[in-house]
Design a protein around this motif. Sequence first.
Motif, PDB file in Angstrom:
ATOM      1  N   PHE A 187       0.766  -0.906  -0.410  1.00 43.23           N
ATOM      2  CA  PHE A 187      -0.148  -0.020  -0.040  1.00 43.23           C
ATOM      3  C   PHE A 187       0.623   1.364  -0.011  1.00 43.23           C
ATOM      4  O   PHE A 187       2.261   1.682   1.006  1.00 43.23           O
ATOM      5  CB  PHE A 187      -0.588  -0.420   1.146  1.00 43.23           C
ATOM      6  N   ALA A 188       0.880   2.580  -0.748  1.00 49.11           N
ATOM      7  CA  ALA A 188       1.762   3.258  -0.945  1.00 49.11           C
ATOM      8  C   ALA A 188       1.099   4.697  -1.394  1.00 49.11           C
ATOM      9  O   ALA A 188      -0.262   4.158  -2.127  1.00 49.11           O
ATOM     10  CB  ALA A 188       2.848   2.782  -1.979  1.00 49.11           C
ATOM     11  N   THR A 189       1.291   5.664  -0.829  1.00 49.66           N
ATOM     12  CA  THR A 189       0.581   6.619  -1.022  1.00 49.66           C
ATOM     13  C   THR A 189       1.184   7.810  -2.109  1.00 49.66           C
ATOM     14  O   THR A 189       2.583   8.075  -1.363  1.00 49.66           O
ATOM     15  CB  THR A 189      -0.194   7.373   0.032  1.00 49.66           C
ATOM     16  N   PHE A 190       1.228   8.958  -3.215  1.00 50.03           N
ATOM     17  CA  PHE A 190       2.083   9.527  -3.515  1.00 50.03           C
ATOM     18  C   PHE A 190       1.029  11.324  -3.412  1.00 50.03           C
ATOM     19  O   PHE A 190      -0.124  11.425  -3.904  1.00 50.03           O
ATOM     20  CB  PHE A 190       1.843   9.364  -4.835  1.00 50.03           C
ATOM     21  N   GLY A 191       0.784  11.352  -2.380  1.00 44.51           N
ATOM     22  CA  GLY A 191       0.630  12.319  -2.008  1.00 44.51           C
ATOM     23  C   GLY A 191      -1.098  12.272  -1.542  1.00 44.51           C
ATOM     24  O   GLY A 191      -1.729  11.978  -0.832  1.00 44.51           O
ATOM     25  N   GLU A 192      -2.217  12.702  -2.693  1.00 43.08           N
ATOM     26  CA  GLU A 192      -3.536  12.791  -3.007  1.00 43.08           C
ATOM     27  C   GLU A 192      -3.467  11.072  -3.443  1.00 43.08           C
ATOM     28  O   GLU A 192      -5.272  10.980  -3.445  1.00 43.08           O
ATOM     29  CB  GLU A 192      -4.810  13.427  -3.879  1.00 43.08           C
ATOM     30  N   GLN A 193      -2.873  10.394  -4.088  1.00 40.95           N
ATOM     31  CA  GLN A 193      -2.578   9.782  -5.097  1.00 40.95           C
ATOM     32  C   GLN A 193      -2.506   7.643  -3.948  1.00 40.95           C
ATOM     33  O   GLN A 193      -1.394   8.085  -3.448  1.00 40.95           O
ATOM     34  CB  GLN A 193      -2.102   9.348  -6.269  1.00 40.95           C
ATOM     35  N   LYS A 194      -3.247   7.335  -4.056  1.00 45.60           N
ATOM     36  CA  LYS A 194      -2.788   5.694  -3.433  1.00 45.60           C
ATOM     37  C   LYS A 194      -3.176   4.492  -4.650  1.00 45.60           C
ATOM     38  O   LYS A 194      -3.454   4.587  -5.462  1.00 45.60           O
ATOM     39  CB  LYS A 194      -4.721   5.656  -2.339  1.00 45.60           C
ATOM     40  N   VAL A 195      -2.037   3.850  -4.262  1.00 45.59           N
ATOM     41  CA  VAL A 195      -1.801   2.495  -5.214  1.00 45.59           C
ATOM     42  C   VAL A 195      -1.494   0.987  -4.220  1.00 45.59           C
ATOM     43  O   VAL A 195      -1.076   1.284  -3.335  1.00 45.59           O
ATOM     44  CB  VAL A 195      -0.236   2.686  -5.925  1.00 45.59           C
ATOM     45  N   LYS A 196      -2.389   0.530  -4.305  1.00 46.02           N
ATOM     46  CA  LYS A 196      -2.418  -1.105  -4.017  1.00 46.02           C
ATOM     47  C   LYS A 196      -2.318  -2.136  -4.443  1.00 46.02           C
ATOM     48  O   LYS A 196      -2.963  -1.517  -5.594  1.00 46.02           O
ATOM     49  CB  LYS A 196      -4.236  -0.559  -2.831  1.00 46.02           C
ATOM     50  N   LEU A 197      -1.218  -3.006  -4.354  1.00 40.80           N
ATOM     51  CA  LEU A 197      -1.325  -4.286  -4.843  1.00 40.80           C
ATOM     52  C   LEU A 197      -1.028  -5.303  -4.177  1.00 40.80           C
ATOM     53  O   LEU A 197      -0.420  -4.943  -3.625  1.00 40.80           O
ATOM     54  CB  LEU A 197      -0.317  -4.005  -6.293  1.00 40.80           C
ATOM     55  N   GLY A 198      -1.263  -6.789  -4.958  1.00 34.52           N
ATOM     56  CA  GLY A 198      -0.966  -8.027  -4.250  1.00 34.52           C
ATOM     57  C   GLY A 198      -1.818  -9.282  -4.030  1.00 34.52           C
ATOM     58  O   GLY A 198      -1.965  -8.562  -6.309  1.00 34.52           O
ATOM     59  N   SER A 199      -2.813  -9.689  -3.482  1.00 39.27           N
ATOM     60  CA  SER A 199      -3.281 -11.117  -4.125  1.00 39.27           C
ATOM     61  C   SER A 199      -4.842 -10.094  -3.967  1.00 39.27           C
ATOM     62  O   SER A 199      -5.379  -9.268  -3.485  1.00 39.27           O
ATOM     63  CB  SER A 199      -3.171 -11.909  -2.893  1.00 39.27           C
ATOM     64  N   SER A 200      -5.964 -10.839  -4.633  1.00 34.21           N
ATOM     65  CA  SER A 200      -7.192 -10.690  -4.465  1.00 34.21           C
ATOM     66  C   SER A 200      -7.683 -10.457  -2.884  1.00 34.21           C
ATOM     67  O   SER A 200      -8.626  -9.406  -2.925  1.00 34.21           O
ATOM     68  CB  SER A 200      -8.010 -11.775  -5.491  1.00 34.21           C
ATOM     69  N   GLN A 201      -6.962 -11.851  -2.244  1.00 35.68           N
ATOM     70  CA  GLN A 201      -7.885 -11.566  -0.485  1.00 35.68           C
ATOM     71  C   GLN A 201      -7.453  -9.523  -0.215  1.00 35.68           C
ATOM     72  O   GLN A 201      -8.279  -9.049   0.262  1.00 35.68           O
ATOM     73  CB  GLN A 201      -7.184 -12.171  -0.341  1.00 35.68           C
ATOM     74  N   PHE A 202      -6.101  -9.556  -0.322  1.00 30.39           N
ATOM     75  CA  PHE A 202      -5.189  -8.252   0.079  1.00 30.39           C
ATOM     76  C   PHE A 202      -6.918  -6.803  -0.510  1.00 30.39           C
ATOM     77  O   PHE A 202      -6.146  -5.730   0.540  1.00 30.39           O
ATOM     78  CB  PHE A 202      -4.085  -7.785  -0.519  1.00 30.39           C
ATOM     79  N   LEU A 203      -6.926  -7.176  -2.423  1.00 27.99           N
ATOM     80  CA  LEU A 203      -7.468  -6.229  -2.401  1.00 27.99           C
ATOM     81  C   LEU A 203      -9.189  -6.258  -2.114  1.00 27.99           C
ATOM     82  O   LEU A 203      -9.755  -4.936  -2.537  1.00 27.99           O
ATOM     83  CB  LEU A 203      -7.143  -5.994  -4.084  1.00 27.99           C
ATOM     84  N   GLN A 204      -9.289  -7.172  -1.313  1.00 24.22           N
ATOM     85  CA  GLN A 204     -10.668  -7.188  -1.514  1.00 24.22           C
ATOM     86  C   GLN A 204     -11.647  -7.411  -2.871  1.00 24.22           C
ATOM     87  O   GLN A 204     -12.396  -7.051  -2.114  1.00 24.22           O
ATOM     88  CB  GLN A 204     -11.494  -6.186  -0.464  1.00 24.22           C
ATOM     89  N   HIS A 205     -11.088  -7.899  -4.097  1.00 22.75           N
ATOM     90  CA  HIS A 205     -11.088  -8.153  -4.982  1.00 22.75           C
ATOM     91  C   HIS A 205     -11.841  -9.346  -5.618  1.00 22.75           C
ATOM     92  O   HIS A 205     -10.448  -9.840  -5.913  1.00 22.75           O
ATOM     93  CB  HIS A 205     -10.879  -7.432  -6.241  1.00 22.75           C
ATOM     94  N   MET A 206     -12.506 -10.838  -5.195  1.00 17.29           N
ATOM     95  CA  MET A 206     -12.605 -11.285  -5.416  1.00 17.29           C
ATOM     96  C   MET A 206     -13.247 -11.766  -7.105  1.00 17.29           C
ATOM     97  O   MET A 206     -14.509 -12.117  -7.388  1.00 17.29           O
ATOM     98  CB  MET A 206     -12.989 -12.432  -4.619  1.00 17.29           C
ATOM     99  N   SER A 207     -11.556 -11.404  -7.908  1.00 11.58           N
ATOM    100  CA  SER A 207     -11.643 -12.198  -9.411  1.00 11.58           C
ATOM    101  C   SER A 207     -12.146 -13.468 -10.157  1.00 11.58           C
ATOM    102  O   SER A 207     -11.530 -14.204  -8.877  1.00 11.58           O
ATOM    103  CB  SER A 207     -11.273 -11.726  -9.860  1.00 11.58           C
ATOM    104  N   GLU A 208     -12.808 -13.655 -10.752  1.00  9.27           N
ATOM    105  CA  GLU A 208     -12.000 -15.092 -10.676  1.00  9.27           C
ATOM    106  C   GLU A 208     -10.854 -15.875 -11.583  1.00  9.27           C
ATOM    107  O   GLU A 208     -10.396 -14.756 -12.197  1.00  9.27           O
ATOM    108  CB  GLU A 208     -13.697 -15.411 -12.228  1.00  9.27           C
ATOM    109  N   ASN A 209     -10.065 -16.658 -10.685  1.00  7.72           N
ATOM    110  CA  ASN A 209      -9.475 -17.057 -11.520  1.00  7.72           C
ATOM    111  C   ASN A 209      -8.514 -18.198 -12.314  1.00  7.72           C
ATOM    112  O   ASN A 209      -8.716 -19.400 -11.372  1.00  7.72           O
ATOM    113  CB  ASN A 209      -8.088 -16.970 -10.999  1.00  7.72           C
ATOM    114  N   THR A 210      -9.655 -18.851 -13.587  1.00  2.25           N
ATOM    115  CA  THR A 210     -10.113 -19.647 -13.356  1.00  2.25           C
ATOM    116  C   THR A 210      -8.563 -21.168 -13.318  1.00  2.25           C
ATOM    117  O   THR A 210      -8.867 -22.014 -13.863  1.00  2.25           O
ATOM    118  CB  THR A 210     -10.951 -20.180 -15.107  1.00  2.25           C
ATOM    119  N   HIS A 211      -7.309 -20.315 -14.022  1.00  3.14           N
ATOM    120  CA  HIS A 211      -6.483 -21.357 -14.316  1.00  3.14           C
ATOM    121  C   HIS A 211      -6.078 -20.947 -13.198  1.00  3.14           C
ATOM    122  O   HIS A 211      -4.812 -21.746 -13.022  1.00  3.14           O
ATOM    123  CB  HIS A 211      -6.024 -20.571 -15.473  1.00  3.14           C
ATOM    124  N   LYS A 212      -5.644 -20.587 -11.967  1.00  5.28           N
ATOM    125  CA  LYS A 212      -5.506 -20.146 -11.172  1.00  5.28           C
ATOM    126  C   LYS A 212      -3.883 -19.606 -10.929  1.00  5.28           C
ATOM    127  O   LYS A 212      -2.863 -20.561 -10.242  1.00  5.28           O
ATOM    128  CB  LYS A 212      -5.664 -21.410  -9.996  1.00  5.28           C
TER     129      LYS A 212
END
Length: 790
Positions: free
Chosen positions: A567-592
């Motif tokens: 989790f990184a911030t640049f002034g007002e801008q915010k960037v979050k990257l990592g696992s789907s659980q960390f981003l709370q984005h449960m995308s389909e990952n059919t091929h895992k």
Amino acid sequence: MNVQNCFHCGNDIVKQEEIIFDEKSFCCVGCKTVYEIFSQNDLTCYYDFENAPGATPQDIKGKYDFLENEDIVTKLLDFQEDSTHIVSLYIPHIHCSSCIWILENLQKLQSGVSTSQVNFHEKKVRITYDPKKTNLKEMVLLLSAIGYEPYISLENYENKKQEVDRTLFYKIGVAFFSFGNIMLLSFPEYFEVGEFWIEQYKVFFRWLIFALSLPPFFYSASGYYVSAWKSIKSGLLNIDIPIALGIVVMFVRSTIDIVFDYGQGFFDSMCGLIFFMLLGKLFQQKTYNFLSFERDYKSYFPIAITKILANGTEEPVQVYDIEKGDRLLIRNQELIPVDGILISPEASIDYSFVTGEAVPIIKKSGDKVYAGGKQIGKVIEMEVLHSVSQSYLTQLWSNDVFQKKVDQKYKTITDTISRYFTPALLLLAFVSFGFWVFRDVSTAFNVFTAILIVACPCALALTAPFTLGNVLRIMGNRKLYLKNATVIEQLAKVDTIVFDKTGTITTNKKTSITYEGEPLNESELKLLKNALRGSNHPLSRRLYDFIPHQEKIETTAFEEIIGKGIFATFGEQKVKLGSSQFLQHMSENTHKKTKVHVEINGIYKGSYVFNNQYREGLEQLFENLEKQYNLVVLSGDNDGERKILEKMLPDSTTLVFNQKPEQKLQYIEQLQKQGRNVMMVGDGLNDAGALAQSNVGISISENVNVFSPACDGILDAVQFSKINYFMRLSKNAMKTIMMSFGLSLLYNLIGLSYAVTGNLLPIVAAIIMPLSTITIVSFVTLMSNFYARK
């Protein structure tokens, strides 16, 4: 005059000057004061390790006033922070177990001292203290008061401690001079030449030989007498006792021969004995120094640091290529390899490597940062003050805080044999002397002296350290850097090998990456690239290299959660990257597949998909290891690549996925509870806990300046496919030790059988003794080199 010994230092006391305190005699007020200090602090067991181990304290009034100058103190300190100062002091008087014990208990004598560690070989003590409670001058005065005055030279402080001790060379020179001349003067009597002039001057020649024998007897052999006397006083019997006894017996017997005109005596044999034994000692010393030099030279960690070039570009360089004035980039969790000045506005540095305390210290721009600190948080820049001190990095790596308790089996075998060897040897010598004295007095003395000299367990004692030292050097040459020789013993016992997946069995260099999702514009790529810049995770490093060059911008906040994401911030801008659980984005990952998901300013953008490239030689390595070891792949990723790994790896390999760092540690713990000896091979980031828990922890290094202090070895990534070779080499090292033990015992049995029967002259025994040492060292060197090539 009635003379007795001082209870503290052992010096003779003239009765009129004797000081009685606590029913004990002391030679001066200084020794009594030291005893009082120890007594008041419940440290009198100092005297239990050895009789009269102390030194008389010297008058040092005003001598160390210069330590009140902060600039001078700063130059002497290894490490300096608000509540922690660390200093290494050279103390010439360190000589026995009592010294080690008292110097490692300084915290009981001086408040503010947290730890003190003794390096017996270098006669140094490394003291960690709180400058708010005590200071360097107080500690130096305390050490001086208890008889351990440190040597401090402001001019060339470092080099003074490393001066070569030439005493052994002088002793060898004196012994050789006397030995050669005595042999020359003895020739007429050897060949029974009966000319008139020889008969006339025979008495003169004999007394000249006697005079020539005095310097070797009193000077060259003095080390054996001192060692034997200290051994007897401490109630132990070391190997120098029979050697010293043999020399004294030969001298006394030869003197009697000359005085009563029985013959010319055995002064040539005595001087030859002293010369050859000192030569053997020099050989041992040189071999140890060679191994030590090889170890120090080859121990450069295969870790890289990012150097910022004049044009602003970044390139990884080996730590030992860093020079004063270079500008370095330090990422999250990276080790600071050199002292320097912080350029960035702020840094949070964890000095647990140095102090054992994991509380981060906040540093501001312009502050000094010390080697051994670990950067926590966003990326920082620093300027180098000194080139890398390899010995210092090795010292940090070997800090007792991170040491594991290891089985000292082979050391114990050596110690046990040596402990019982000397009493048995003395008994055999006296029994043989008693047997021969009624048959032939001359033979009796020869037998007695030859037994004492020929049956030396030196070769036996050298077996384990020389074998392990040489194997350590061989492994270093092949880019496996082990913390110490005992790790080789642990490697030989391993029966289960656990591999991390990402960054361990996969390589950072040959991974194809694709992007899935909403296309990222230039400004978003800039944010993403700069967020990744501060991370050392293998996936982050690969993605950072994959994204095209972007303008550098400073993060205002940076947090990396191990095993989850950034989790990184640049002034007002915010960037979050990592696992789907960390981003709370449960995308389909059919091929895992392995993915890094991206979220910018709260909006999910997409993911980077990694098609892992496995290390070259992985399949062959696992196939070879499977024959002798239980194999496990322990990964924090999902099981998307299970089918690929099942096809690549042997059927017996256990595959475990979705493991958090703490779960990896627990898995290792469970294996150990089942009686397994576990080796963990990881990248030192997400698996630091597992590396520490395992019996042997090996950290893979691939141009990344991160490794766990608890790891036992660092393996250059290019040598990954050679792991089976290193495992076999460790087993063969133990086999070599056992063969060498057998060879040494066989040598002693043959030598003793000749000595007891009177067929071995003392001078021949003196020559054989160092030859046995050379034989053992040559044998273990040849065998370990043979196994290394095999």
